[in-house]
Design a protein around this motif. Sequence first.
Motif, PDB file in Angstrom:
ATOM      1  N   LYS A  86       0.855  -1.186   0.000  1.00  0.00           N
ATOM      2  CA  LYS A  86       0.000   0.000   0.000  1.00  0.00           C
ATOM      3  C   LYS A  86       0.891   1.235   0.000  1.00  0.00           C
ATOM      4  O   LYS A  86       1.975   1.228   0.594  1.00  0.00           O
ATOM      5  CB  LYS A  86      -0.897   0.026   1.238  1.00  0.00           C
ATOM      6  CG  LYS A  86      -1.930  -1.073   1.293  1.00  0.00           C
ATOM      7  CD  LYS A  86      -2.803  -0.890   2.540  1.00  0.00           C
ATOM      8  CE  LYS A  86      -3.877  -1.963   2.621  1.00  0.00           C
ATOM      9  NZ  LYS A  86      -4.735  -1.793   3.819  1.00  0.00           N
ATOM     10  N   LYS A  87       0.442   2.276  -0.606  1.00  0.00           N
ATOM     11  CA  LYS A  87       1.249   3.489  -0.736  1.00  0.00           C
ATOM     12  C   LYS A  87       1.667   4.020   0.633  1.00  0.00           C
ATOM     13  O   LYS A  87       2.774   4.534   0.795  1.00  0.00           O
ATOM     14  CB  LYS A  87       0.454   4.545  -1.483  1.00  0.00           C
ATOM     15  CG  LYS A  87       1.241   5.801  -1.790  1.00  0.00           C
ATOM     16  CD  LYS A  87       0.396   6.765  -2.595  1.00  0.00           C
ATOM     17  CE  LYS A  87       1.183   8.007  -2.977  1.00  0.00           C
ATOM     18  NZ  LYS A  87       0.374   8.951  -3.787  1.00  0.00           N
ATOM     19  N   GLN A  88       0.807   3.921   1.611  1.00  0.00           N
ATOM     20  CA  GLN A  88       1.092   4.548   2.893  1.00  0.00           C
ATOM     21  C   GLN A  88       1.953   3.693   3.826  1.00  0.00           C
ATOM     22  O   GLN A  88       2.391   4.181   4.855  1.00  0.00           O
ATOM     23  CB  GLN A  88      -0.225   4.905   3.607  1.00  0.00           C
ATOM     24  CG  GLN A  88      -1.114   3.729   3.970  1.00  0.00           C
ATOM     25  CD  GLN A  88      -2.135   3.394   2.897  1.00  0.00           C
ATOM     26  OE1 GLN A  88      -1.880   3.566   1.700  1.00  0.00           O
ATOM     27  NE2 GLN A  88      -3.304   2.943   3.318  1.00  0.00           N
ATOM     28  N   ASN A  89       2.186   2.424   3.470  1.00  0.00           N
ATOM     29  CA  ASN A  89       2.921   1.540   4.366  1.00  0.00           C
ATOM     30  C   ASN A  89       4.177   0.981   3.707  1.00  0.00           C
ATOM     31  O   ASN A  89       4.184   0.641   2.524  1.00  0.00           O
ATOM     32  CB  ASN A  89       2.041   0.350   4.785  1.00  0.00           C
ATOM     33  CG  ASN A  89       0.842   0.774   5.607  1.00  0.00           C
ATOM     34  OD1 ASN A  89       0.840   1.839   6.209  1.00  0.00           O
ATOM     35  ND2 ASN A  89      -0.177  -0.052   5.625  1.00  0.00           N
ATOM     36  N   PHE A  90       5.214   0.853   4.522  1.00  0.00           N
ATOM     37  CA  PHE A  90       6.476   0.272   4.043  1.00  0.00           C
ATOM     38  C   PHE A  90       6.978  -0.648   5.145  1.00  0.00           C
ATOM     39  O   PHE A  90       7.269  -0.192   6.250  1.00  0.00           O
ATOM     40  CB  PHE A  90       7.470   1.386   3.740  1.00  0.00           C
ATOM     41  CG  PHE A  90       8.659   0.966   2.923  1.00  0.00           C
ATOM     42  CD1 PHE A  90       9.870   1.656   3.039  1.00  0.00           C
ATOM     43  CD2 PHE A  90       8.587  -0.071   2.010  1.00  0.00           C
ATOM     44  CE1 PHE A  90      10.968   1.305   2.264  1.00  0.00           C
ATOM     45  CE2 PHE A  90       9.688  -0.430   1.240  1.00  0.00           C
ATOM     46  CZ  PHE A  90      10.874   0.267   1.370  1.00  0.00           C
ATOM     47  N   LEU A  91       7.042  -1.942   4.873  1.00  0.00           N
ATOM     48  CA  LEU A  91       7.402  -2.926   5.882  1.00  0.00           C
ATOM     49  C   LEU A  91       8.842  -3.377   5.702  1.00  0.00           C
ATOM     50  O   LEU A  91       9.291  -3.612   4.578  1.00  0.00           O
ATOM     51  CB  LEU A  91       6.485  -4.149   5.777  1.00  0.00           C
ATOM     52  CG  LEU A  91       5.106  -4.066   6.449  1.00  0.00           C
ATOM     53  CD1 LEU A  91       4.250  -2.978   5.835  1.00  0.00           C
ATOM     54  CD2 LEU A  91       4.392  -5.393   6.386  1.00  0.00           C
ATOM     55  N   LEU A  92       9.533  -3.514   6.810  1.00  0.00           N
ATOM     56  CA  LEU A  92      10.903  -4.024   6.815  1.00  0.00           C
ATOM     57  C   LEU A  92      10.919  -5.336   7.585  1.00  0.00           C
ATOM     58  O   LEU A  92      10.504  -5.370   8.747  1.00  0.00           O
ATOM     59  CB  LEU A  92      11.853  -3.029   7.474  1.00  0.00           C
ATOM     60  CG  LEU A  92      13.307  -3.471   7.594  1.00  0.00           C
ATOM     61  CD1 LEU A  92      13.977  -3.472   6.216  1.00  0.00           C
ATOM     62  CD2 LEU A  92      14.081  -2.544   8.534  1.00  0.00           C
ATOM     63  N   GLY A  93      11.379  -6.405   6.941  1.00  0.00           N
ATOM     64  CA  GLY A  93      11.413  -7.707   7.573  1.00  0.00           C
ATOM     65  C   GLY A  93      12.818  -8.215   7.816  1.00  0.00           C
ATOM     66  O   GLY A  93      13.726  -7.979   7.014  1.00  0.00           O
ATOM     67  N   LEU A  94      12.964  -8.871   8.959  1.00  0.00           N
ATOM     68  CA  LEU A  94      14.194  -9.592   9.264  1.00  0.00           C
ATOM     69  C   LEU A  94      13.804 -11.054   9.377  1.00  0.00           C
ATOM     70  O   LEU A  94      13.029 -11.429  10.263  1.00  0.00           O
ATOM     71  CB  LEU A  94      14.810  -9.121  10.590  1.00  0.00           C
ATOM     72  CG  LEU A  94      15.484  -7.763  10.652  1.00  0.00           C
ATOM     73  CD1 LEU A  94      14.487  -6.615  10.607  1.00  0.00           C
ATOM     74  CD2 LEU A  94      16.355  -7.670  11.897  1.00  0.00           C
ATOM     75  N   GLU A  95      14.272 -11.870   8.465  1.00  0.00           N
ATOM     76  CA  GLU A  95      13.845 -13.270   8.455  1.00  0.00           C
ATOM     77  C   GLU A  95      14.550 -14.094   9.523  1.00  0.00           C
ATOM     78  O   GLU A  95      13.954 -14.979  10.128  1.00  0.00           O
ATOM     79  CB  GLU A  95      14.102 -13.876   7.075  1.00  0.00           C
ATOM     80  CG  GLU A  95      13.166 -13.335   6.013  1.00  0.00           C
ATOM     81  CD  GLU A  95      13.312 -14.079   4.692  1.00  0.00           C
ATOM     82  OE1 GLU A  95      12.443 -13.882   3.819  1.00  0.00           O
ATOM     83  OE2 GLU A  95      14.294 -14.832   4.541  1.00  0.00           O
ATOM     84  N   SER A  96      15.817 -13.827   9.746  1.00  0.00           N
ATOM     85  CA  SER A  96      16.601 -14.558  10.732  1.00  0.00           C
ATOM     86  C   SER A  96      17.570 -13.573  11.366  1.00  0.00           C
ATOM     87  O   SER A  96      18.656 -13.328  10.851  1.00  0.00           O
ATOM     88  CB  SER A  96      17.360 -15.704  10.059  1.00  0.00           C
ATOM     89  OG  SER A  96      18.131 -16.407  11.014  1.00  0.00           O
ATOM     90  N   ALA A  97      17.141 -12.998  12.486  1.00  0.00           N
ATOM     91  CA  ALA A  97      17.895 -11.889  13.073  1.00  0.00           C
ATOM     92  C   ALA A  97      19.283 -12.320  13.541  1.00  0.00           C
ATOM     93  O   ALA A  97      19.476 -13.442  14.041  1.00  0.00           O
ATOM     94  CB  ALA A  97      17.113 -11.290  14.234  1.00  0.00           C
ATOM     95  N   ALA A  98      20.232 -11.402  13.388  1.00  0.00           N
ATOM     96  CA  ALA A  98      21.609 -11.619  13.832  1.00  0.00           C
ATOM     97  C   ALA A  98      22.018 -10.465  14.738  1.00  0.00           C
ATOM     98  O   ALA A  98      21.501  -9.351  14.598  1.00  0.00           O
ATOM     99  CB  ALA A  98      22.538 -11.699  12.633  1.00  0.00           C
ATOM    100  N   PRO A  99      22.962 -10.684  15.653  1.00  0.00           N
ATOM    101  CA  PRO A  99      23.417  -9.597  16.537  1.00  0.00           C
ATOM    102  C   PRO A  99      23.892  -8.369  15.769  1.00  0.00           C
ATOM    103  O   PRO A  99      23.770  -7.240  16.270  1.00  0.00           O
ATOM    104  CB  PRO A  99      24.550 -10.253  17.333  1.00  0.00           C
ATOM    105  CG  PRO A  99      24.171 -11.699  17.390  1.00  0.00           C
ATOM    106  CD  PRO A  99      23.552 -11.991  16.050  1.00  0.00           C
ATOM    107  N   SER A 100      24.418  -8.559  14.556  1.00  0.00           N
ATOM    108  CA  SER A 100      24.890  -7.421  13.755  1.00  0.00           C
ATOM    109  C   SER A 100      23.742  -6.521  13.311  1.00  0.00           C
ATOM    110  O   SER A 100      23.982  -5.401  12.831  1.00  0.00           O
ATOM    111  CB  SER A 100      25.645  -7.916  12.518  1.00  0.00           C
ATOM    112  OG  SER A 100      24.785  -8.713  11.715  1.00  0.00           O
TER     113      SER A 100
END
Lengths: 116, 112
Positions: free
Chosen positions: A70-84
């Motif tokens: 959607k124009k108003q939303n921007f999602l950021l995903g982390l599939e497998s989080a790392a300490p970095s």
Amino acid sequence: NAGVTQTPKFRVLKTGQSMTLLCAQDMNHEYMYWYRQDPGMGLRLIHYSVGEGTTAKGEVPDGYNVSRLKKQNFLLGLESAAPSQTSVYFCASSKLQVERGTYEQYFGPGTRLTVT
Amino acid sequence: AQSVTQPDIHITVSEGASLELRCNYSYGATPYLFWYVQSPGQGLQLLLKYFSGDTLVQGIKGFEAEFKRSQSSFNLRKPSVHWSDAAEYFCAPWGGYQKVTFGTGTKLQVIP
């Protein structure tokens, strides 16, 4: 007019867990961005979007995925989080530059993520 | 390669003193130029911007910046600093393609 909002404000993850950061803007901006901020390194661009349904890689895209359904939303995903990936994440949006002088970014308040 | 340099990582000034924060950039052509301020725990807020025309631009909170093409610089100034100006300041040239490059920031401490 809320501007740019980010959810959540804080999060602690264990290594290997996944999560999604949500950015929302109510200014009808075409462009949206995800940055990470680390001490002494300024802001580095992760991914950006120039319109609904489009995304592009920035300076440090590895380990992250994004979507702009959607124009108003921007999602950021982390599939497998790392300490970095421990960092403060900022979302920003801006207008479509039609003429000189109209371009500037509006920032959200940030999400502080810790990966243990 | 495009780059921006803020040579001062940390600056301390007395309240009421003048302030100058340095910014130098390296771009193929003159970019648009921005200064942003970040208060502790907050997002970034635009202070001022330069696109063309008058090389001295005025911003919010009494800040100004001067564009000097010959020196590839866009230094931020304030004649009299207030304690509330303590924050981190980022210079950000924009050379196109919807992307802005941020400097590493200068942290300003204001002492009474």
